[in-house]
Motif scaffolding. Structure first.
Motif, short mmCIF file in Angstrom:
data_model
loop_
_atom_site.label_atom_id
_atom_site.label_comp_id
_atom_site.label_asym_id
_atom_site.label_seq_id
_atom_site.Cartn_x
_atom_site.Cartn_y
_atom_site.Cartn_z
N PHE A 1 -40.90 27.03 -2.05
CA PHE A 1 -40.61 25.66 -1.66
C PHE A 1 -41.44 25.26 -0.46
O PHE A 1 -41.69 26.07 0.44
N GLU A 2 -41.83 23.98 -0.43
CA GLU A 2 -42.38 23.38 0.78
C GLU A 2 -41.22 23.14 1.76
O GLU A 2 -40.14 22.71 1.37
N ASN A 3 -41.47 23.43 3.04
CA ASN A 3 -40.39 23.35 4.03
C ASN A 3 -40.92 22.82 5.35
O ASN A 3 -40.68 23.39 6.42
N SER A 4 -41.65 21.73 5.27
CA SER A 4 -42.27 21.19 6.48
C SER A 4 -41.24 20.70 7.50
O SER A 4 -41.51 20.71 8.71
N ASP A 5 -40.06 20.28 7.03
CA ASP A 5 -39.04 19.80 7.96
C ASP A 5 -38.06 20.90 8.36
O ASP A 5 -37.06 20.61 9.04
N PHE A 6 -38.31 22.13 7.94
CA PHE A 6 -37.49 23.29 8.30
C PHE A 6 -36.03 23.13 7.83
O PHE A 6 -35.11 23.67 8.43
N GLU A 7 -35.84 22.40 6.71
CA GLU A 7 -34.48 22.23 6.20
C GLU A 7 -33.94 23.53 5.63
O GLU A 7 -32.75 23.83 5.76
N LEU A 8 -34.81 24.28 4.98
CA LEU A 8 -34.42 25.60 4.47
C LEU A 8 -34.72 26.63 5.55
O LEU A 8 -35.87 26.77 5.98
N LYS A 9 -33.71 27.32 5.96
CA LYS A 9 -33.85 28.28 7.03
C LYS A 9 -33.68 29.70 6.48
O LYS A 9 -32.81 29.93 5.64
N PRO A 10 -34.51 30.62 6.93
CA PRO A 10 -34.41 32.00 6.43
C PRO A 10 -33.01 32.57 6.59
O PRO A 10 -32.30 32.28 7.56
N ASP A 11 -32.61 33.39 5.60
CA ASP A 11 -31.30 34.03 5.52
C ASP A 11 -30.17 33.05 5.22
O ASP A 11 -28.99 33.40 5.35
N MET A 12 -30.51 31.85 4.77
CA MET A 12 -29.50 30.87 4.36
C MET A 12 -29.21 31.07 2.87
O MET A 12 -30.10 31.35 2.07
N TYR A 13 -27.93 30.89 2.49
CA TYR A 13 -27.54 30.95 1.08
C TYR A 13 -27.58 29.55 0.47
O TYR A 13 -27.15 28.57 1.10
N VAL A 14 -28.10 29.45 -0.74
CA VAL A 14 -28.20 28.18 -1.44
C VAL A 14 -27.71 28.37 -2.87
O VAL A 14 -27.61 29.50 -3.37
N ASN A 15 -27.42 27.26 -3.53
CA ASN A 15 -27.03 27.28 -4.94
C ASN A 15 -28.27 27.03 -5.79
O ASN A 15 -29.01 26.08 -5.56
N VAL A 16 -28.46 27.89 -6.79
CA VAL A 16 -29.64 27.81 -7.65
C VAL A 16 -29.19 27.53 -9.08
O VAL A 16 -28.24 28.15 -9.58
N ARG A 17 -29.88 26.62 -9.73
CA ARG A 17 -29.63 26.32 -11.13
C ARG A 17 -30.95 26.40 -11.89
O ARG A 17 -31.92 25.72 -11.54
N ILE A 18 -30.97 27.25 -12.91
CA ILE A 18 -32.18 27.49 -13.68
C ILE A 18 -31.93 27.07 -15.12
O ILE A 18 -30.94 27.49 -15.73
N ASN A 19 -32.80 26.25 -15.65
CA ASN A 19 -32.72 25.85 -17.05
C ASN A 19 -33.36 26.94 -17.90
O ASN A 19 -34.58 27.12 -17.90
#
Length: 499
Positions: free
Chosen positions: A365-383
């Motif tokens: 992912f592009e993360n120029s605004d630092f919204e995604l921070k390392p060691d953070m948990y997120v929800n993933v949905r894969i088709n």
């Protein structure tokens, strides 16, 4: 009593015994040949039988109650108790499908060759695979709650929802080390998490070796200036080479070009020299402190560029067939109700995590605004990958018994055939792909099939006991042979084969 009368009575009794035994033997022979003692040929009129709706193995000659559950016995339709397929003249037999001789799951609706190159063998509608077709009375079927479903084509699709862990982009992680022994006089980067640009000053280092290197450079510079106008070209070139060697020595110790130019301009040796960052990122780890003595090779900072990050999605082993590189995926933050971040799978790791028994799928992912921070948990949905026109059945219709998977095919008229199948993908709507073993349009049992399976195995065991195997004496031969001629070892092996 006189001897002649005694002999006469013994002869009379012997004659009576002979006549009685002969009559009994004739009746037995007539019975075995299908003749009654007085009525002539007997016609196979089956007597009325009674069975339990919950325990179809209970069959009696008269009404009553089930000895297991106490329910009233119901009349059993003639020909359903222990009956196989109804016999038909050979001219009326119809081929149901074609099967491979060495693989009973490989069936086709037309003749051809098996994967092993053998001709397919026809299977008729009145035949059972291994003689294990079972017949169930309609009343018993209703009491058992038997339901069927068609074998049909459908598109299989699966959406995989899992958890992901935000991590650093591995190629964008850097380590900054000291390349010379010395003391840290001042720190310009003194906080973990601080943003560092390329060329940003990190620290000021005092080192006796750096002081000596500066003096040597100034000496080489003066020597070059004196010899550059020499009439001997080699002497002029020697002065230039010595200066270049001194400059490289300083550069190899991470002294910047600007500091070297300042040294040339001022001609003054500085006690400390500044080390600048060769990379851009945030300070992931800081091991440097003011006044600290450091040795060459000692790590001072760890930097990481998080303008691009990775997300590791955990994929369970049974979900792997739905996943491939290039598939689209979306990530949502658990604490933000907004638009999902779109990405695609860039890599699937070739090993399983031993603790979680999952395989990592990597998203970038592009993360120029630092919204995604390392060691953070997120929800993933894969088709997941879609499978077109797959032959499917309800998943509850498949019986898993060790190495084999079995379904029961409804043949009509209360007859059911066990069929071994090979399965594939399974979606969340409750359907599973059938790769081999069934044809489109057939109907399979979706409930009470475990009772069918027990009945089928019971029939198979009875058939093995009734059919003599090659190399073993038949039941008639065993009765005719003397008891002392029976081989005990043969009996034990026969029992092991049966059970």
């Amino acid at each position: 009593m006189q001897p002649p009368k005694r002999f006469f009575l013994i002869a009379l009794l012997s004659l009576a015994l002979v006549l009685t035994g002969g009559t009994w033997y004739a009746l037995q022979c007539a019975t075995q040949m299908g003749w009654g003692p007085f009525t002539g040929p007997q016609h196979a009129h089956a007597e009325q039988k009674y069975t339990c709706g919950m325990h179809p193995m209970i069959i009696t000659d008269e009404p009553g109650t089930c000895p297991i559950c106490g329910m009233d016995l119901t009349p059993l339709k003639t020909g359903t108790a222990g009956a196989g397929a109804a016999g038909k003249p050979k001219g009326e037999r119809k081929i149901k499908y074609w099967v491979a001789p060495m693989d009973p799951t490989y069936i086709r609706d037309e003749p051809g060759k098996s994967p092993m190159g053998m001709d397919l063998v026809p299977v008729y509608e009145d035949e059972a695979a291994g003689g294990s077709v079972i017949s169930i009375d309609p009343v018993v079927q209703q009491n058992m709650g038997v339901r069927t479903a068609p074998v049909e084509l459908r598109d299989l699709h699966r959406t995989i929802r899992t958890v992901g862990l935000v991590a650093y982009d591995e190629p964008q992680q850097f380590s900054i080390n000291a390349k010379i022994d010395g003391w840290i006089e001042r720190l310009h980067v003194d906080q973990t998490g601080q943003v560092v640009k390329k060329g940003h000053p990190l620290l000021e280092l005092y080192s006796p070796k750096l002081v000596s290197a500066q003096e040597e450079y100034l000496l080489a510079l003066r020597n070059r200036n004196q010899l550059k106008n020499s009439s001997f070209s080699k002497i002029a070139e020697g002065g230039e080479s010595l200066l270049e060697a001194s400059r490289k020595r300083l550069k190899y110790w991470d002294i910047s070009d600007r500091q070297i130019r300042d040294l040339e301009r001022t001609g003054e040796v500085k006690k400390t020299l500044t080390l600048y960052s060769p990379f851009e990122g945030i300070v992931k780890r800081k091991m440097a402190y003011e006044g600290q003595y450091v040795k060459s090779g000692q790590e001072l900072f760890q930097l990481a560029d998080i303008s691009e990050v990775w997300v590791y999605a955990d994929i369970y082993e049974y979900e792997l067939p739905w996943i491939k590189v290039g598939q689209k995926a979306s990530v949502s933050l658990p604490y933000v109700d907004g638009e999902d971040l779109e990405a695609q799978i860039t890599y699937i790791y070739p090993y399983v995590e031993p603790k979680t028994r999952t395989v990592k799928a990597r998203l970038e992912f592009e993360n120029s605004d630092f919204e995604l921070k390392p060691d953070m948990y997120v929800n993933v949905r894969i088709n997941g990958q879609e499978v077109k026109n797959a032959l499917t059945v309800p998943v509850e219709s498949v019986i898993h018994s060790g190495e084999k998977k079995t379904v029961f095919v409804a043949l009509g008229d209360g007859r059911f055939e066990p069929r071994h199948v090979r399965t594939g993908l399974q979606n969340k709507e409750g359907y599973i792909e059938i790769k081999q073993g069934l044809l489109e349009g057939e109907r399979i049992v979706t409930s009470a099939q475990f009772m069918f399976d027990s009945e089928s195995k019971l029939r198979e065991a009875i058939q093995k006991m009734m059919t003599p195997q090659e190399g073993y004496p038949s039941a008639q031969d065993a009765r005719d042979a003397p008891a002392e001629e029976m081989d005990e070892q043969t009996e034990e092996e026969n029992l092991e084969d049966l059970f």
